[in-house]
Scaffold this motif. Structure first.
Motif, mmCIF file in Angstrom:
data_model
loop_
_atom_site.group_PDB
_atom_site.id
_atom_site.type_symbol
_atom_site.label_atom_id
_atom_site.label_comp_id
_atom_site.label_asym_id
_atom_site.label_seq_id
_atom_site.Cartn_x
_atom_site.Cartn_y
_atom_site.Cartn_z
ATOM 1 N N LEU A 23 0.811 -1.217 0.000
ATOM 2 C CA LEU A 23 0.000 0.000 0.000
ATOM 3 C C LEU A 23 0.844 1.267 0.000
ATOM 4 C CD1 LEU A 23 -2.976 -0.729 2.386
ATOM 5 C CD2 LEU A 23 -2.932 -0.603 -0.090
ATOM 6 N N ASP B 256 1.655 3.050 -5.315
ATOM 7 C CA ASP B 256 0.754 3.841 -6.157
ATOM 8 C C ASP B 256 -0.555 4.204 -5.478
ATOM 9 O OD1 ASP B 256 0.263 1.175 -6.109
ATOM 10 O OD2 ASP B 256 -0.326 1.016 -8.204
ATOM 11 N N THR B 257 -0.876 3.483 -4.407
ATOM 12 C CA THR B 257 -2.134 3.810 -3.743
ATOM 13 C C THR B 257 -2.039 5.136 -2.991
ATOM 14 O OG1 THR B 257 -1.425 2.523 -1.868
ATOM 15 C CG2 THR B 257 -2.860 1.446 -3.438
ATOM 16 N N ASP C 47 -10.985 12.322 -1.931
ATOM 17 C CA ASP C 47 -11.862 11.899 -0.836
ATOM 18 C C ASP C 47 -11.123 11.929 0.506
ATOM 19 O OD1 ASP C 47 -13.630 10.575 0.893
ATOM 20 O OD2 ASP C 47 -14.473 9.433 -0.791
ATOM 21 N N ARG D 273 -11.899 10.657 3.208
ATOM 22 C CA ARG D 273 -12.043 9.417 3.994
ATOM 23 C C ARG D 273 -11.044 8.338 3.564
ATOM 24 N NH1 ARG D 273 -18.050 8.133 2.461
ATOM 25 N NH2 ARG D 273 -17.048 8.531 0.473
ATOM 26 N N LEU D 274 -10.378 8.578 2.439
ATOM 27 C CA LEU D 274 -9.496 7.528 1.910
ATOM 28 C C LEU D 274 -8.340 7.147 2.845
ATOM 29 C CD1 LEU D 274 -9.186 8.054 -1.946
ATOM 30 C CD2 LEU D 274 -9.839 5.990 -0.736
ATOM 31 N N MET E 114 -9.643 4.818 5.327
ATOM 32 C CA MET E 114 -9.987 3.528 4.707
ATOM 33 C C MET E 114 -8.732 2.706 4.445
ATOM 34 S SD MET E 114 -12.092 1.325 3.636
ATOM 35 C CE MET E 114 -13.721 2.067 3.597
ATOM 36 N N ARG E 115 -7.690 3.369 3.943
ATOM 37 C CA ARG E 115 -6.426 2.639 3.698
ATOM 38 C C ARG E 115 -5.872 2.055 4.990
ATOM 39 N NH1 ARG E 115 -4.750 7.189 0.237
ATOM 40 N NH2 ARG E 115 -5.346 6.580 -1.868
ATOM 41 N N ILE F 107 -7.934 -0.898 6.005
ATOM 42 C CA ILE F 107 -7.602 -2.098 5.199
ATOM 43 C C ILE F 107 -6.281 -2.684 5.677
ATOM 44 C CG2 ILE F 107 -6.959 -2.888 2.883
ATOM 45 C CD1 ILE F 107 -8.988 -0.857 1.773
ATOM 46 N N ILE G 89 -15.748 -6.402 4.896
ATOM 47 C CA ILE G 89 -16.601 -5.236 4.602
ATOM 48 C C ILE G 89 -17.307 -4.752 5.870
ATOM 49 C CG2 ILE G 89 -18.642 -4.460 3.305
ATOM 50 C CD1 ILE G 89 -16.083 -4.734 1.625
ATOM 51 N N LEU H 153 -14.793 -2.706 7.726
ATOM 52 C CA LEU H 153 -14.516 -1.439 7.044
ATOM 53 C C LEU H 153 -15.715 -0.490 7.163
ATOM 54 C CD1 LEU H 153 -12.696 -2.683 3.802
ATOM 55 C CD2 LEU H 153 -11.697 -1.835 5.924
ATOM 56 N N ARG H 154 -16.881 -1.062 7.166
ATOM 57 C CA ARG H 154 -18.094 -0.234 7.281
ATOM 58 C C ARG H 154 -18.118 0.474 8.633
ATOM 59 N NH1 ARG H 154 -23.957 -2.742 7.935
ATOM 60 N NH2 ARG H 154 -25.152 -0.820 8.132
ATOM 61 N N LEU I 258 -15.681 3.255 8.517
ATOM 62 C CA LEU I 258 -16.179 4.351 7.694
ATOM 63 C C LEU I 258 -17.243 5.161 8.430
ATOM 64 C CD1 LEU I 258 -16.048 5.657 4.882
ATOM 65 C CD2 LEU I 258 -17.889 4.131 4.159
ATOM 66 N N THR I 259 -18.110 4.472 9.103
ATOM 67 C CA THR I 259 -19.147 5.163 9.877
ATOM 68 C C THR I 259 -18.530 6.060 10.945
ATOM 69 O OG1 THR I 259 -20.528 3.205 9.561
ATOM 70 C CG2 THR I 259 -21.285 4.807 11.171
ATOM 71 N N ILE J 27 -23.755 -7.156 0.598
ATOM 72 C CA ILE J 27 -22.302 -7.169 0.338
ATOM 73 C C ILE J 27 -22.010 -7.928 -0.958
ATOM 74 C CG2 ILE J 27 -20.084 -8.065 1.163
ATOM 75 C CD1 ILE J 27 -21.070 -7.437 4.040
ATOM 76 N N GLU K 252 -24.925 2.363 2.694
ATOM 77 C CA GLU K 252 -23.698 2.338 3.504
ATOM 78 C C GLU K 252 -22.712 1.284 2.981
ATOM 79 O OE1 GLU K 252 -25.659 3.648 7.788
ATOM 80 O OE2 GLU K 252 -24.522 1.781 7.657
ATOM 81 N N THR L 219 -19.051 1.824 1.380
ATOM 82 C CA THR L 219 -17.859 1.153 1.937
ATOM 83 C C THR L 219 -17.084 0.425 0.850
ATOM 84 O OG1 THR L 219 -19.073 0.819 4.003
ATOM 85 C CG2 THR L 219 -17.084 -0.485 3.689
ATOM 86 N N LEU M 65 -15.407 2.885 -1.564
ATOM 87 C CA LEU M 65 -14.233 3.544 -0.982
ATOM 88 C C LEU M 65 -13.063 2.553 -0.853
ATOM 89 C CD1 LEU M 65 -13.605 6.413 -0.019
ATOM 90 C CD2 LEU M 65 -14.007 5.633 2.319
ATOM 91 N N ALA N 167 -9.421 2.760 -2.421
ATOM 92 C CA ALA N 167 -8.205 2.616 -1.615
ATOM 93 C C ALA N 167 -7.308 1.513 -2.168
ATOM 94 C CB ALA N 167 -8.570 2.310 -0.170
ATOM 95 N N PRO O 63 -6.745 0.672 -5.624
ATOM 96 C CA PRO O 63 -6.975 0.850 -7.060
ATOM 97 C C PRO O 63 -6.409 -0.316 -7.844
ATOM 98 C CG PRO O 63 -5.149 2.190 -6.350
ATOM 99 C CD PRO O 63 -5.731 1.574 -5.119
#
Lengths: 158, 161
Positions: free
Chosen positions: A81, A84-85, A91, A93-94, A97-98, A101, A144, A147-148, A151-152, B11, B42, B46, B49, B53, B55
């Motif tokens: 990560l 290139d990421t 955004d 939030r990215l 998020m990274r 992850i 997910i 991650l959700r 994100l929240t 999902i 939501e 997620t 995004l 993140a 790509p």
């Protein structure tokens, strides 16, 4: 031989992209060649296999693991990560998020990446990782969900 | 619909892995449930995004296929390994056979042993005393006395020829 050449023309680029992203030490080309050499050594399997793309990614992944055996697995996955990421993005939030992850358990993260990054289907991921499709689905769901939540929380803070 | 099941379906849908028939059913459920629609939004956000993140890497164009060359090199390596093992096997077999021959073959010539020849004394005609003793019975005392006299006489004649 012609099947291998065709496979190389069709998927060599994406396998190289997959390897290059995870190999900051520049060994991606060698690993790509080794991947196809392994294919060439099993011509019977190539004829039988239903998802050669998944098979290729599975071989490439195993070679990567062998390549990085000296290092810890987390180091391998964290390295990817950092390249290139990190390109500029709009955004806000990215980054969170990274980071989320990056914090995922290795198996969840690897499965998620094969889906979102390499666009492998659940069945292809299962073939590449040699696990049941149900396990792939379960890992994706878990990833997910986690991650959700992140994100929240990020949206609440912002 | 159970929230857990709904979330899983959403999902899979966001991942593009939901069968068409299930997708249609899910769409119908979402149309009738604002709460489900909120969860769906939501999850979509997620996944989108996360995809940003992570790509998809630009497909690197690999160099013209090195596979035939590599396969050729690989075959040569294998042939060389095979030849090397054959040569090694033949060498070991030769050494083994040679060793066996050495163990079971004709004995090496032994060093010559000096042969000492002992001259056989020339036959001596029996003396009169011996002839007289031979004519007497085997167990008689006289015969023994005469033979001992003859032997002593012979010894003395050998020592003082």
């Amino acid at each position: 031989m012609s099947e291998i050449r065709e496979l190389y023309q069709k998927h060599g680029g994406e396998v190289l992209g997959y390897l290059a992203r995870r190999c900051p030490d520049g060994a991606a080309d060698d690993l790509l060649q080794e991947t196809f050499l392994q294919v060439a050594r099993q011509p019977a399997r190539l004829a039988d296999i239903s998802t050669p793309r998944a098979w290729l990614f599975g071989i490439a992944r195993n070679l990567l693991a062998r390549h990085f055996r000296a290092r810890s697995e987390s180091e391998l996955l964290n390295a990817e990560l950092s390249r290139d990421t990190m390109a500029a993005d709009a955004d806000p939030r990215l980054p969170a998020m990274r980071e989320a992850i990056r914090q995922l358990p290795v198996e969840l993260r690897e499965t998620l990446e094969l889906r979102l990054e390499q666009e492998l289907s659940y069945e292809e991921i299962a073939a590449a990782l040699e696990i049941p499709v149900g396990t792939v689905r379960s890992r994706i769901h878990n990833a997910i969900k986690r991650l959700r939540i992140v994100l929240t929380q990020t949206e609440e803070i912002q | 619909m159970n929230d857990e099941i709904l979330e899983r379906l959403l999902i899979d849908d966001a991942m593009g892995q939901l069968p068409a028939d299930v997708k249609a059913l899910l769409a119908a459920h979402l149309a009738s449930s604002p709460e489900a629609r909120k969860i769906a939004e939501e999850i979509d956000a997620t996944v989108n995004l996360a995809a940003k993140a992570l790509p998809r890497p630009r497909i690197a164009t690999p160099v013209p296929s090195p596979i035939p060359r590599l396969i050729g090199r690989d075959r040569i390596h294998r042939l060389l390994a095979l030849a090397a093992s054959f040569v090694a096997g033949a060498g070991f077999a030769f050494l083994g056979l040679k060793g066996a021959t050495l163990r079971s073959g004709p004995a090496a010539p032994m060093p010559a042993v000096a042969q000492v020849s002992h001259p056989i004394p020339a036959a001596r005609p029996p003396s009169d005393v011996e002839r007289a003793a031979q004519s007497l019975p085997f167990w008689s005392n006289r015969r023994a006395i005469l033979l001992s006299i003859a032997t002593r006489h012979q010894r003395e004649s050998r020592e003082n020829p």
